[in-house]
Scaffold this motif. Structure first.
Motif, PDB file in Angstrom:
ATOM      1  N   PHE A 103       0.852  -1.111  -0.128  1.00  7.19           N
ATOM      2  CA  PHE A 103       0.063  -0.055  -0.288  1.00  7.19           C
ATOM      3  C   PHE A 103       0.727   1.243  -0.056  1.00  7.19           C
ATOM      4  CE2 PHE A 103       0.625   0.973   4.273  1.00  7.19           C
ATOM      5  CZ  PHE A 103       1.183  -0.174   4.789  1.00  7.19           C
ATOM      6  N   ALA A 138     -11.604   3.094  -5.167  1.00  7.36           N
ATOM      7  CA  ALA A 138     -11.033   1.831  -4.439  1.00  7.36           C
ATOM      8  C   ALA A 138     -11.863   0.944  -3.762  1.00  7.36           C
ATOM      9  CB  ALA A 138      -9.865   2.148  -3.377  1.00  7.36           C
ATOM     10  N   PRO A 147      -4.998  -0.270   5.338  1.00  2.74           N
ATOM     11  CA  PRO A 147      -5.736   0.064   3.851  1.00  2.74           C
ATOM     12  C   PRO A 147      -5.725  -0.800   2.810  1.00  2.74           C
ATOM     13  CG  PRO A 147      -4.285   1.928   4.637  1.00  2.74           C
ATOM     14  CD  PRO A 147      -4.099   0.544   5.332  1.00  2.74           C
ATOM     15  N   GLU A 275      -9.154  12.361  -0.483  1.00  2.00           N
ATOM     16  CA  GLU A 275      -8.852  10.878  -0.756  1.00  2.00           C
ATOM     17  C   GLU A 275      -9.511  10.155   0.107  1.00  2.00           C
ATOM     18  OE1 GLU A 275      -4.749  10.602  -0.461  1.00  2.00           O
ATOM     19  OE2 GLU A 275      -4.059  12.187  -2.152  1.00  2.00           O
ATOM     20  N   GLN A 277     -10.233   5.681   1.089  1.00  2.00           N
ATOM     21  CA  GLN A 277      -9.240   4.416   1.209  1.00  2.00           C
ATOM     22  C   GLN A 277     -10.419   3.526   2.063  1.00  2.00           C
ATOM     23  OE1 GLN A 277      -6.324   3.523  -0.170  1.00  2.00           O
ATOM     24  NE2 GLN A 277      -6.790   1.441   0.263  1.00  2.00           N
TER      25      GLN A 277
END
Length: 975
Positions: A103, A138, A147, A275, A277
């Motif tokens: 990751f 994702a 993550p 962002e 995740q």
């Protein structure tokens, strides 16, 4: 399996913008953890990468050429056999059965090799999810504590070029006052939802437009708030969130797996780079938001509204309180919120496990950070966040209003806290920079042992953060000397540590508490962020140097109440004493009340009582402390008792000096002892004990050379006092040893004159003359040198040494002297010249003086029996010096008039005598001089009736020579 990945890497490399820099140097770091080995590639910027996994081999390919620093490969981590570079790729041989996980953390690419599945309990292996087709969002990760990253052979391309350009705009938006500093206002309306269907019977084209505007099935749409820097999303009525900061990024955790649609945020100066995740059954959002900006959450129906703001947390904001529950078993309870699900994720800052407690309603947050051996409790903006350092920790919702942190299997949790052990609100609300662990001494020592183990297992050039943690732990243990040494080693080993604000502040605090304020410059370093904690220690450092005011300490001093016990015990008394003695008794009383029964505060109580005018109560407390066992409190008590008794008049200055001198050796070193020595010297000078004062200050000058420059004035004062009060020979010896301490000016001259006269009174004229000569040679001040030379000349003339008189005058010539001194020196030179036979030259010198030399010329004329000339010169002197008729005559004036009468009588000038009698006879008053003047100026005998008067005058005439001799000048004249 390899071909598609290679093609994608080639495409990414071709599409990447040309940098013109050649291969990038990329450091590689490795680490071994209890159940995995970790390899980290620390890129200077974000790049794409692809991972290929084969039997016993893992290959990592990057989207840009790089030179990988494989120095750490000499000691491969757990589950890794070898690491090498294969062209532009890095190849690793791994142990059979090791499980791959990779990751990204910022610019870093992390490769984890977990232990084989057989070594893991089955309950800890969640079922793998089927791979879903790529949708640009994702997917949830199979690992709940880290993550989710792309599957092997799936590259992670660089973000499109248009998005990174938004970063400067975001930073500018945070720095604009209008963006985040507007005052709080009512909830802004969120963007209206797009209708699910248009008007009846829409056209096919309209149906296509509506379909394109609706979010994709199964996604959660994020929209901007109108009129404010904020976003809104609807994850369900029961969705719970948590928000916290790690470095310059703020993280938002939603307690359910959602697929976010962030298209509406693109280009926004603050939220354009949000962002997301997946994290198991939760979702983590990350946003670059430098401090002091923060996020605030509120509800709008079933939606969450998240707004960026620069306003501090309101004083009345709800708090998620953390309190110890003694059990059994011991655990930590969080109360004050409506908890949702708890989430385990990877710490975005360190990669460690982070336990997050989400809340369904906005408001409650953890404001006070705690660091304990098994976990760190982080400050949050909403909910709870705990860095787990032990594998046995578990966070769960206990009831509708509580979260509980506990150890697995009912084991007790090492908290180091007691029920209700929480700082007051004034301390919690203040901003901090240090992360000081709290807990009992055994637990802090265990934490220190673990941190030192990390130091030993880390390469020297990267040990800075671990040594910083060790320095903070040592401060929490009340060991500032050791903390300063640890920080100094970090500065020497790791160059990056010199830029670490926490380490700079920790080093400065440790130096200040160690009694080395000169080494505490780190507290004033401009790189330190503006925090209440920094303000506090800058105020304490200024007060330790005798600068600043207690008012600067007043606002930040309550922060000390939240410090670990050992550090609080060292710092809180100092702060309260500074406030009490610095004119802030109300702030000192408030801190005393909050400290309750903490030991070591008796001195502060006495100082507060003194400041509030309760002198009797202060004396009672200080008398008890003066016989106590605490060395510092005993020294302070003795000193303050002496000052209080001096003020009350129960002892004099000498007694106060004796009492203060007894406390000199109770507490040694630093500015405090120098100040005490100066105070004792001042008391002794005022009491006439100059010799003792000089001895004390001279010793201080030698013991504390750094303070020698500031001791000049008190040392000269004590020196003059010693010259005036010490026995003559002892004072002369003292002057011979320290002639440079004689101050220039009239005061220094007077001191030397007095000392010389005292020595001469012992029938030691040569010793007195030598002392004057030494003083004259030692001073460079012209007027002072000339005055001392004149005094030396008078002493030489009194011994009949005409040549010595002239030599003393020649050696002390100066053009800066006043007219009176110049006249005295000329007259003295003329007398010495006359004694040596050069009478005509001496008379010429005196003529050049005019009226100022007339009296001396009259003496010269009288010595050669030139009585008319002596009378003329004395008449010139009287005309220049006698006051007007309305003013009384001084003794010197009456003596000069009597001498003039004698000169006129000897010259036979009857007219002159009559004129003098009529002008000055009424002003001569009574006494011997008046009688002599009457005899000299009486009328001549004209008959028998004048015989009685003549008989009386003849009796007086017999005494006239003696009286006239008394009228001469004080200095010797030639015969």
């Amino acid at each position: 399996m390899r071909l598609p990945a290679l093609l994608l890497v080639a495409v990414l490399a071709a599409a990447a913008p040309a940098r013109g820099e050649g291969p990038v140097s990329v450091p590689m770091r490795v680490g071994t953890h209890p159940d995995l080995g970790r390899v980290v590639f620390d890129w200077p910027r974000r790049v794409g990468y692809a991972v290929e996994e084969e039997a016993g081999r893992v290959v990592i390919r990057f989207a840009e050429p790089a030179r990988i620093d494989l120095a750490a490969a000499r000691r491969p981590p757990r589950n890794v056999l070898t690491i090498g570079q294969d062209g532009d790729a890095v190849a690793m041989r791994i142990t059979p059965g090791a499980r791959l996980r990779h990751f990204r953390l910022g610019n870093r690419i992390v490769i984890d090799l977990r232990d084989p599945a057989a070594a893991q309990p089955s309950a800890q292996r969640p079922p793998e999810r089927a791979a879903a087709p790529s949708t640009g969002v994702a997917r949830p990760s199979a690992e709940p504590s880290a993550p989710r990253v792309p599957t092997p052979a799936t590259p992670t391309p660089e973000r499109p070029a248009a998005l990174p350009q938004a970063a400067p705009a975001a930073v500018r938006a945070l720095s604009e006052p209008s963006a985040l500093t507007a005052p709080p206002r009512p909830a802004a309306p969120v963007a209206a939802p797009i209708p699910a269907a248009p008007a009846p019977n829409p056209s096919p084209a309209l149906q296509q437009d509506i379909a394109a505007s609706l979010p994709a099935p199964g996604t959660t749409r994020f929209r901007l708030v109108h009129g404010a820097p904020g976003i809104v999303f609807d994850a369900g009525a029961d969705a719970a969130i948590a928000m916290f900061r790690r470095g310059d990024r703020v993280h938002l955790v939603v307690d359910r797996a959602i697929t976010p649609d962030l298209a509406a945020l693109h280009g926004h100066p603050v939220f354009g780079r949000l962002e997301s995740q997946p994290a198991g059954d939760a979702t983590v959002f990350s946003l670059a938001l430098p401090a002091p900006a923060r996020l605030a959450a509120r509800r709008d129906g079933t939606s969450w509204v998240i707004e960026a703001t620069r306003h501090a947390v309101p004083a009345d904001a709800p708090v998620l309180r953390a309190a110890a529950d003694a059990g059994p078993p011991a655990r930590l309870l969080f109360t004050g919120g409506n908890p949702g699900q708890t989430v385990a994720i990877a710490d975005p800052a360190t990669g460690e496990t982070l336990l997050v407690g989400t809340l369904r309603q906005p408001g409650p947050a953890v404001l006070f950070a705690r660091r304990l051996p098994e976990f760190d409790l982080l400050p949050t903006m909403l909910g709870a966040a705990i860095v787990a350092r032990s594998d046995r920790l578990r966070l769960r919702a206990l009831a509708a209003d509580r979260l509980v942190l506990e150890a697995a299997a009912g084991a007790p949790l090492g908290l180091g806290m007691q029920p209700g052990d929480e700082p007051p609100p004034a301390a919690i609300a203040m901003s901090r920079l240090l992360e000081l662990p709290a807990g009992p001494v055994p637990m802090l020592l265990e934490r220190l042992r673990a941190v030192l183990s990390s130091v030993n297992a880390t390469p020297p050039l990267t040990r800075g953060r671990f040594r910083r943690d060790a320095a903070e732990t040592l401060l929490a243990l009340g060991m500032p000397q050791e903390a300063q040494a640890m920080a100094a080693i970090a500065f020497q080993e790791d160059p990056r540590s010199r830029e670490d604000p926490r380490l700079l502040l920790a080093h400065g605090i440790a130096a200040l508490l160690s009694g080395r304020p000169g080494d505490a410059q780190g507290i004033e370093d401009p790189r330190l962020p503006l925090r209440d904690e920094v303000t506090l220690w800058r105020a304490l450092r200024a007060l330790s140097h005798g600068q600043g005011t207690a008012a600067a300490l007043r606002g930040s001093a309550p922060l000390l109440l939240g410090y670990p016990e050992a550090l609080r015990a060292r710092t809180l008394p100092l702060a309260i004493e500074a406030l009490a003695s610095g004119g802030e008794p109300a702030a000192a009383a408030s801190l005393l009340a909050a400290a309750v029964d903490m030991p070591g505060l008796d001195t502060a109580r006495a100082m507060l009582a003194e400041a509030e005018g309760r002198a009797t109560e202060a004396i009672v407390i200080l008398e008890r402390l003066a016989t106590g066992r605490d060395r510092r409190q005993r020294a302070i008590a003795v000193r303050r008792l002496a000052e209080l008794r001096l003020t009350a008049g129960t002892i004099d200055g000498a007694g106060a000096a004796d009492a203060l001198e007894q406390s000199l050796y109770a507490w040694r070193g630093g500015d405090e002892e120098v100040a005490l020595r100066r105070r004792i010297a001042a008391l002794r000078i005022a009491a006439g004990q100059g010799q003792q004062a000089f001895a004390l200050l001279d010793e201080t000058r030698r013991l504390f050379p750094d303070h020698a420059a500031g001791l000049g004035a008190p040392l000269q004062e004590a020196f003059l006092g010693a010259l005036e009060t010490a026995p003559p020979l002892a004072a002369a010896t003292l002057f011979d040893a320290n002639p440079d301490l004689l101050p220039a000016g009239a005061r220094g001259e007077a001191a030397v004159r007095v000392l010389a006269e005292r020595v001469a009174a012992l029938d030691l004229p040569d010793r007195a003359a030598a002392l004057l000569r030494r003083a004259m040679e030692a001073t460079e001040h012209g007027p002072t040198r000339a005055a001392i030379g004149e005094r030396l000349g008078v002493m030489r003339a009194a011994g009949g040494d005409a040549a010595g008189t002239i030599a003393a005058l020649d050696a002390s010539e100066s053009t800066e002297i006043d007219s009176a001194l110049a006249a005295r020196r000329t007259i003295l030179r003329a007398r010495a010249m006359a004694r040596s036979g050069a009478r005509d030259d001496a008379d010429t010198l005196l003529v050049g003086l005019g009226p100022a030399g007339a009296a001396a010329r009259a003496e010269f004329r009288a010595e050669i029996q030139d009585w008319p000339g002596a009378a003329a010169s004395m008449a010139e002197h009287l005309a220049a010096t006698l006051p007007p008729p309305s003013a009384p005559l001084t003794q010197e004036h009456r003596s000069a008039i009597a001498r003039q009468a004698a000169y006129l009588a000897l010259a036979g000038d009857e007219a002159g005598l009559a004129t003098l009698r009529s002008a000055q006879g009424g002003r001569m008053e009574g006494g011997a001089l008046a009688e002599a003047f009457g005899v000299l100026t009486a009328d001549p005998v004209r008959g028998v009736e004048d015989l009685p008067r003549l008989q009386r005058d003849l009796g007086l005439a017999r005494l006239l020579p003696t009286r006239l001799e008394a009228l001469r000048a004080g200095s010797q004249v030639t015969r």
